[in-house]
Motif scaffolding. Sequence first.
Motif: not given
Length: 436
Positions: A70, A77, A79-80, A103, A109, A257
């Motif tokens: 990542l 993170a 964006s989880q 993520y 992605y 998100s």
Amino acid sequence: MRNLDLRWLLCVITAGTAAPVVAQERFEQEPILYTTAASQDRVAQLQTQLARDTTLLTHGGHSGYLKSLLIRLEIDAASQVLVFSQTSLQLRQISPHRPRAIYYNDDAYVGWVQHGDVIEIAAVDPQLGTVFYTLRQAPDKPPRLVRDRGQCLSCHASARTQSVPGLLMRSVYCDASGRPWFGAGTYTTDHTSDFRKRWGGWYVTGQHGTMRHMGNALSLDREAPTQIDREQGANLTDLETRFPVEPYLRKTSDIVSLMVLAHQTQMHNRITLANHETRQALHYDTVMNKALERPADFISATTRRRIQSAAQQLVRYLLFTDEFPLSAPLKGEAAFQRQFTARALRDRQGRSLRDLDLKTRLFKYPCSYLIYSKSFRDLPPAVKTEVLNQLREALLGEAVAAHLPPDQRQAIASILSETLPGFRPRRAAAASPPDR
């Protein structure tokens, strides 16, 4: 990889089964050459770097290479999002008790599964579309990114991805083990989707008032699989009572998100469609021009129509035409919103296409931020010019985007004129004919 798993291959962004498979031969031929052309995406660049220095990725305990990956791909993170339907490469490791984590950023992605053999990765290449990779979770071997050579297209090149190598976010009805009831129907999710049909098979955290979705709910009656308890899955802010959250980088599957992801996946697909349609049409003209002894730069009426149609589809989605209206405000995790808006390009008034609304719609200024992406910048000139012309006319000309009020259209045009090279508020005046 097990043969059974390969039949279920959905790579990174799927929560459902595949639509009817589109013939892949056209992606293998000129001018696309999907499986043989070198990819220039973000993951391919890391792959080249790893060949010289394997220490760029480090294996770290339970999550393996995830954290290091990542960082290298510049994915936050926060964006989880979490999906518990058994609909991806490593389905045997996925369940409501042990969901898959996804993520993402604007062009890459990452999918991670507890105890998984590999990390699943998808990246958007400006010319090829979405390209898929795996990274084996083997601490005793040097990290190596392996590019998929077409198997993923059995699911990721269908009508649900705009018939190009693309991304897919699906909503399904799942039983207590995470197995989807495919016969009950599945839904492709984007910003036009009815809120009630979103996120079946996904966890959702955040507040959404009186609106209801399919997330967080299980289908427990095989005789009536569509009968789920939407109330039980509404307005959750804590997942700790659903499954052990400690192995994950975050304790949430953020609703904002998820909203952004739904828009972004199909936006990528439409940019790829415009690219491929244009290149394929122009390539056909090149072949026919030679066969018919026409000028090399002759463009047929059919090709012009194909380019105009692809541009029109792109502009409609770009401006959030048919976006499903929110009937209640959304409240998600502040960490995701901070990192998402931190990448904004702003005009002199401080306005940005990344400014979130979350009251009646997703964005305050509904024009996709992916208009700044490399994939959009690298569109063939013939279609990029057509898109910008149609966009300008939709915002300022006679072809008014009726779903947007005048002040929003003017604001979007102003933001673009200051932040997007090549976008001019008005069409340039035609040059005067030479004196005879």
